[in-house]
Write a protein that holds these residues in place. Structure first.
Motif, short mmCIF file in Angstrom:
data_model
loop_
_atom_site.label_atom_id
_atom_site.label_comp_id
_atom_site.label_asym_id
_atom_site.label_seq_id
_atom_site.Cartn_x
_atom_site.Cartn_y
_atom_site.Cartn_z
N PHE A 22 5.24 4.33 -1.94
CA PHE A 22 4.81 3.01 -1.50
C PHE A 22 5.70 2.52 -0.37
CE2 PHE A 22 2.79 2.93 -5.68
CZ PHE A 22 1.55 2.43 -5.34
N VAL A 48 -2.70 0.14 -5.35
CA VAL A 48 -1.74 -0.61 -4.58
C VAL A 48 -0.91 -1.46 -5.55
CG1 VAL A 48 -3.17 -0.73 -2.50
CG2 VAL A 48 -3.33 -2.54 -4.20
N ASN A 82 8.93 4.37 -6.50
CA ASN A 82 8.84 5.62 -5.72
C ASN A 82 9.55 6.77 -6.42
OD1 ASN A 82 7.29 4.51 -3.71
ND2 ASN A 82 9.02 4.05 -2.38
N ILE A 128 10.82 -1.27 -5.33
CA ILE A 128 9.94 -0.27 -4.73
C ILE A 128 10.56 1.12 -4.86
CG2 ILE A 128 9.00 0.54 -2.51
CD1 ILE A 128 7.41 -1.73 -3.66
N ARG A 150 0.83 -1.21 0.00
CA ARG A 150 0.00 0.00 0.00
C ARG A 150 0.86 1.26 0.00
NH1 ARG A 150 -5.10 -1.26 0.50
NH2 ARG A 150 -5.71 -3.17 1.52
N GLY A 151 0.22 2.36 -0.36
CA GLY A 151 0.88 3.65 -0.28
C GLY A 151 1.12 4.05 1.17
#
Length: 165
Positions: A47, A150, A72, A68, A33-34
């Motif tokens: 995230f 998500v 981001n 990730i 999730r954020g």
């Protein structure tokens, strides 16, 4: 009376049963999730980079964090522009009868597509080899009725190379 001119394929039922068995034993997907307070049209600007425990056997924590961080950095590059256009669109919305919101919608869609392309490159580079599939998915928030994007990490079933006949 049976139709003698109909053609029946024997392999279709067997393949369907095999797919059902593979899907039955696949695990639940991991949801990333954020983790920030700024969200534009359901897309958070960051995230969570915390490594989920359900991925410990599948992927290294360094690879997960690198992926990730790539997502981001894409969000960090694109989302501030979206926020500026959103503020400008909200200020001019009454004068333009809502047409000033179109740039924000288009930029948000472009950001979403760039993240989807990034995740597809990551899948092709590494995660499909590890029987994982990353994708951007729209889900309902836990706390309210709003929708959010998500990262969904699905476990792909292993297909048998040799199938006894």
């Amino acid at each position: 009376m049976a139709d003698f001119d109909e053609i029946y394929e024997e392999g279709e039922d067997e393949e369907w049963v095999l797919e059902e068995q593979l899907l039955k034993y696949s695990r639940d997907p991991v949801i990333v999730r954020g983790s920030s307070h700024v969200t534009v049209f359901g897309l958070s600007n960051k995230f969570e980079s915390e490594f989920p425990s359900s991925l410990t056997v599948k992927v290294a924590p360094e690879e997960f964090k690198a992926s990730i961080n790539r997502v981001n950095s894409c969000l960090k590059k694109n989302l501030p522009v979206n926020v500026r256009w959103l503020l400008c669109g909200c200020l001019c919305c009454c004068c333009t009868l809502g047409c000033s919101m179109w740039p924000v919608i288009c930029l948000s869609k472009r950001t979403r597509r760039s993240i989807e392309k990034l995740l597809e490159r990551e899948n092709n580079r590494l995660y499909h080899k590890l029987c994982l599939h990353w994708r951007l998915s729209k889900r309902k928030c836990e706390m309210n009725n709003m929708m959010e994007y998500v990262i969904l990490i699905e476990f792909l079933p292993k297909t048998p190379i040799f199938r006894p006949d």
